[in-house]
Motif scaffolding. Sequence first.
Motif, short mmCIF file in Angstrom:
data_model
loop_
_atom_site.label_atom_id
_atom_site.label_comp_id
_atom_site.label_asym_id
_atom_site.label_seq_id
_atom_site.Cartn_x
_atom_site.Cartn_y
_atom_site.Cartn_z
N GLN A 145 -6.04 16.91 1.19
CA GLN A 145 -4.85 17.46 1.84
C GLN A 145 -3.59 17.26 1.00
O GLN A 145 -2.54 17.84 1.29
N LEU A 146 -3.69 16.43 -0.02
CA LEU A 146 -2.53 16.11 -0.84
C LEU A 146 -2.35 17.11 -1.98
O LEU A 146 -3.33 17.54 -2.59
N PRO A 147 -1.11 17.47 -2.29
CA PRO A 147 -0.86 18.31 -3.47
C PRO A 147 -1.06 17.50 -4.74
O PRO A 147 -1.18 16.27 -4.70
N GLU A 148 -1.09 18.18 -5.88
CA GLU A 148 -1.29 17.48 -7.14
C GLU A 148 -0.10 16.58 -7.48
O GLU A 148 -0.26 15.54 -8.11
N LYS A 149 1.10 16.98 -7.06
CA LYS A 149 2.29 16.17 -7.26
C LYS A 149 2.74 15.63 -5.91
O LYS A 149 2.94 16.39 -4.97
N VAL A 150 2.90 14.30 -5.83
CA VAL A 150 3.26 13.68 -4.56
C VAL A 150 4.47 12.76 -4.76
O VAL A 150 4.73 12.30 -5.88
N PRO A 151 5.23 12.49 -3.72
CA PRO A 151 6.35 11.55 -3.84
C PRO A 151 5.85 10.16 -4.21
O PRO A 151 4.88 9.68 -3.64
N MET A 152 6.51 9.54 -5.17
CA MET A 152 6.10 8.21 -5.61
C MET A 152 7.19 7.16 -5.44
O MET A 152 6.94 5.97 -5.58
N HIS A 153 8.41 7.61 -5.14
CA HIS A 153 9.49 6.64 -4.97
C HIS A 153 10.60 7.23 -4.12
O HIS A 153 10.88 8.42 -4.19
N TRP A 154 11.18 6.37 -3.28
CA TRP A 154 12.32 6.74 -2.45
C TRP A 154 13.50 5.84 -2.80
O TRP A 154 13.31 4.67 -3.17
N ASN A 155 14.71 6.37 -2.67
CA ASN A 155 15.88 5.52 -2.86
C ASN A 155 16.20 4.79 -1.56
O ASN A 155 15.49 4.94 -0.56
N ILE A 156 17.26 4.01 -1.57
CA ILE A 156 17.59 3.18 -0.42
C ILE A 156 17.93 4.01 0.82
O ILE A 156 17.86 3.54 1.96
N LYS A 157 18.29 5.28 0.62
CA LYS A 157 18.60 6.16 1.74
C LYS A 157 17.36 6.86 2.31
O LYS A 157 17.47 7.64 3.25
N GLY A 158 16.21 6.59 1.70
CA GLY A 158 14.99 7.23 2.17
C GLY A 158 14.77 8.60 1.56
O GLY A 158 13.93 9.37 2.05
#
Length: 218
Positions: free
Chosen positions: A28-41
Motif C-alpha cells: 500500500q506504500l508508495p516508493e517514496k514515503v515521508p521519513m522526517h517531520w519538523n517540530i510543527k508536524g
Amino acid sequence: MNPKLKKELPLIAIVLIPFIYLAYIWNQLPEKVPMHWNIKGEIDRYGDKIELIIIPILLPLLIYIIFLVIPKIDPKNKLQNMGNKYQNIKTLLTLFMSILALFIIYSIKNRSFTNPNYILLSMGVLYTILGNYFKTIKPNYFIGIRTPWTLENDTVWQETHLLAGKIWFIGGLMVVFSSLILNGQSNLTVFIIITMVIVLIPIIYSYLKFKKIKKTAP
C-alpha cells in the motif's frame, strides 16, 4: 519446551509486531514515503520505502538484542541479583520501542504526524515508570546511574538511585503535563531541560556523596 525460550516468546512476539505490520501495509506504500517531520508536524524529508525496515530493527529488535547480550558479558554476574526486575525492565523497554515503531510506521503510511507531542508524552510516561524501578536496581555495570562513584561504593549507588527515582518520577510527570498544555518548540525545549536536569542531578549527587563518605571515613 526450554523454559528460557518459553519466557522469551512473548518478547519475541512483541519485537515481531512492527515487522508484521510493515509487511502487511508494504504494497500500500508508495516508493517514496515521508521519513522526517519538523517540530510543527510538517514533512521535511522523503525517502525510499525500503528505509522503513530500519525502524523496527533499530527500535524493538536492537533493544531486545542488547538486553539478551548484556547478561552474557556481565563480568561479575551482578545482574542476577536483580531477579525478575531485569526481565521486567527488558519487557518494558522492548514494548515501548515496539509501540513507538508502530506509531512511526503508521504515521508514515498515513502521511500524517497528527501530534508530535505524543512521542514526548510517551517519553514522560517512560521516565515515571523507570523512576519507580531505580530504587530497586542493584549495583551493576549496565543499568542505572553508572558513574565512577556509584560503581565504587554501594552506599553511593543506593542513595543516588533513591534520589534519581524520585527525580525521574517527578520529571516524567512534568514532561507529561507539558505535553498536554504546550506545543511545538516550547514543549521540546521543556522536554530537553527536564531531561538534562534528571540526568545531571543524580550524577552530581553521586560525586558529592562519594566525596563526603571518603572525607568522613577513618
